[in-house]
Design a protein around this motif. Structure first.
Motif, PDB file in Angstrom:
ATOM      1  N   PHE A  87      39.140  32.022  31.582  1.00 22.68           N
ATOM      2  CA  PHE A  87      37.836  32.287  32.183  1.00 22.68           C
ATOM      3  C   PHE A  87      37.979  33.230  33.369  1.00 22.68           C
ATOM      4  O   PHE A  87      37.115  34.025  33.637  1.00 22.68           O
ATOM      5  CB  PHE A  87      37.109  31.005  32.621  1.00 22.68           C
ATOM      6  N   ASN A  88      39.069  33.125  34.092  1.00 19.62           N
ATOM      7  CA  ASN A  88      39.353  33.950  35.252  1.00 19.62           C
ATOM      8  C   ASN A  88      40.865  33.876  35.458  1.00 19.62           C
ATOM      9  O   ASN A  88      41.600  33.725  34.497  1.00 19.62           O
ATOM     10  CB  ASN A  88      38.573  33.424  36.471  1.00 19.62           C
ATOM     11  N   LEU A  93      47.609  31.357  40.289  1.00 26.84           N
ATOM     12  CA  LEU A  93      47.606  32.762  40.693  1.00 26.84           C
ATOM     13  C   LEU A  93      46.511  33.025  41.723  1.00 26.84           C
ATOM     14  O   LEU A  93      46.732  33.746  42.705  1.00 26.84           O
ATOM     15  CB  LEU A  93      47.439  33.672  39.483  1.00 26.84           C
ATOM     16  N   LYS A  94      45.351  32.429  41.539  1.00 26.58           N
ATOM     17  CA  LYS A  94      44.271  32.560  42.532  1.00 26.58           C
ATOM     18  C   LYS A  94      44.747  32.022  43.876  1.00 26.58           C
ATOM     19  O   LYS A  94      44.518  32.638  44.923  1.00 26.58           O
ATOM     20  CB  LYS A  94      43.035  31.799  42.050  1.00 26.58           C
ATOM     21  N   PHE A 126      50.459  48.654  41.038  1.00 20.22           N
ATOM     22  CA  PHE A 126      49.892  47.319  40.852  1.00 20.22           C
ATOM     23  C   PHE A 126      49.424  47.221  39.406  1.00 20.22           C
ATOM     24  O   PHE A 126      48.399  47.795  39.041  1.00 20.22           O
ATOM     25  CB  PHE A 126      48.718  47.128  41.820  1.00 20.22           C
ATOM     26  N   TRP A 127      50.216  46.532  38.577  1.00 21.65           N
ATOM     27  CA  TRP A 127      49.905  46.397  37.161  1.00 21.65           C
ATOM     28  C   TRP A 127      49.640  44.943  36.825  1.00 21.65           C
ATOM     29  O   TRP A 127      50.211  44.040  37.460  1.00 21.65           O
ATOM     30  CB  TRP A 127      51.062  46.895  36.305  1.00 21.65           C
ATOM     31  N   ALA A 128      48.836  44.706  35.805  1.00 17.62           N
ATOM     32  CA  ALA A 128      48.590  43.365  35.286  1.00 17.62           C
ATOM     33  C   ALA A 128      48.759  43.388  33.776  1.00 17.62           C
ATOM     34  O   ALA A 128      48.191  44.247  33.097  1.00 17.62           O
ATOM     35  CB  ALA A 128      47.193  42.899  35.651  1.00 17.62           C
ATOM     36  N   LEU A 129      49.559  42.455  33.275  1.00 15.24           N
ATOM     37  CA  LEU A 129      49.780  42.286  31.840  1.00 15.24           C
ATOM     38  C   LEU A 129      49.160  40.940  31.483  1.00 15.24           C
ATOM     39  O   LEU A 129      49.676  39.900  31.868  1.00 15.24           O
ATOM     40  CB  LEU A 129      51.275  42.306  31.514  1.00 15.24           C
ATOM     41  N   THR A 130      48.028  40.961  30.772  1.00 16.06           N
ATOM     42  CA  THR A 130      47.262  39.744  30.567  1.00 16.06           C
ATOM     43  C   THR A 130      46.898  39.529  29.102  1.00 16.06           C
ATOM     44  O   THR A 130      47.051  40.428  28.266  1.00 16.06           O
ATOM     45  CB  THR A 130      45.964  39.757  31.398  1.00 16.06           C
ATOM     46  N   THR A 131      46.386  38.343  28.849  1.00 20.67           N
ATOM     47  CA  THR A 131      45.847  38.006  27.533  1.00 20.67           C
ATOM     48  C   THR A 131      44.518  37.291  27.731  1.00 20.67           C
ATOM     49  O   THR A 131      44.271  36.704  28.785  1.00 20.67           O
ATOM     50  CB  THR A 131      46.785  37.062  26.750  1.00 20.67           C
ATOM     51  N   ARG A 149      37.838  43.904  37.299  1.00 19.83           N
ATOM     52  CA  ARG A 149      37.108  44.314  38.506  1.00 19.83           C
ATOM     53  C   ARG A 149      37.696  43.674  39.760  1.00 19.83           C
ATOM     54  O   ARG A 149      37.899  44.346  40.774  1.00 19.83           O
ATOM     55  CB  ARG A 149      35.624  43.951  38.386  1.00 19.83           C
ATOM     56  N   LEU A 150      37.954  42.371  39.701  1.00 20.91           N
ATOM     57  CA  LEU A 150      38.502  41.676  40.872  1.00 20.91           C
ATOM     58  C   LEU A 150      39.877  42.209  41.246  1.00 20.91           C
ATOM     59  O   LEU A 150      40.175  42.412  42.426  1.00 20.91           O
ATOM     60  CB  LEU A 150      38.581  40.174  40.604  1.00 20.91           C
TER      61      LEU A 150
END
Length: 195
Positions: A87-88, A93-94, A126-131, A149-150
């Motif tokens: 969902f987020n 991590l938050k 600054f990279w993000a590898l997500t699913t 966006r965040l």
């Protein structure tokens, strides 16, 4: 380049773990120094303490409980995050953002009010590898891609105005075949090899 690879998933045999291993292998193969920060295995507590929150707008943020992680962030030239989108952000991590990307570390409050002043100018990448478990159209068209966006506008912008931001996502993971997962890992390897 010194890369802080932040991994946020409770399962060591998850697809996210495979992604983190692939990224680490490629980065080290390219000569980068990788500091793997596995939030779960390191026992990171995502809960903002009373002292941290109380000092958030004070002259000095109370970073006493997270100083080791802050030192690792300050030593990095780049950040690569590996996490699933539930969902987020995963709560751990938050909490990492809340506690470590703090005043006096990632930014300063503008004394006149308004915008914050970036402090992590050491971070160039600054990279993000997500699913995601959802299909592309749900994430982008229905939800408006909130995690992207965040990360880009709210968190990477703390680092520097000129930080290189990139997010690589595998959508619809819950229905992905082994072949699709393998193709995605190959894509991750190819893109990370350009760092």
């Amino acid at each position: 380049m010194r890369i802080l690879l932040v991994f946020a998933h409770p399962l060591e045999d998850s697809f996210a773990a495979s992604t983190a291993r692939a990224a680490k292998e490629v980065l080290e193969g390219r000569g980068h120094v990788v500091d793997l920060l596995d939030l779960y295995r390191e026992g990171f507590d995502p809960r903002l303490t009373a002292a941290e929150r109380d000092s958030y707008f004070m002259e000095r943020y109370d970073a006493s409980e997270v100083s080791g992680w802050i030192d690792r962030l300050k030593a990095a030239d780049g950040i690569v995050l590996v996490f699933p989108q539930w969902f987020n952000f995963p709560a751990i991590l938050k909490g990492f953002f809340d506690r470590v990307f703090a005043p006096g570390v990632a930014f300063e409050h503008d004394p006149a009010g308004g915008r914050i002043i970036p402090r992590l100018t050491n971070i160039k990448l600054f990279w993000a590898l997500t699913t995601t478990g959802s299909p592309w159209w749900v994430v982008h068209l229905y939800m408006g891609n909130p995690v992207h966006r965040l990360l880009k506008r709210g968190i990477a912008a703390f680092c520097s105005k000129s930080v290189q931001f990139r997010m690589i996502n595998l959508h619809d993971l819950d229905r992905a075949t082994d072949a699709k997962r393998k193709r995605h890992l190959e894509r991750v390897r190819a893109l990370v090899s350009r760092i």
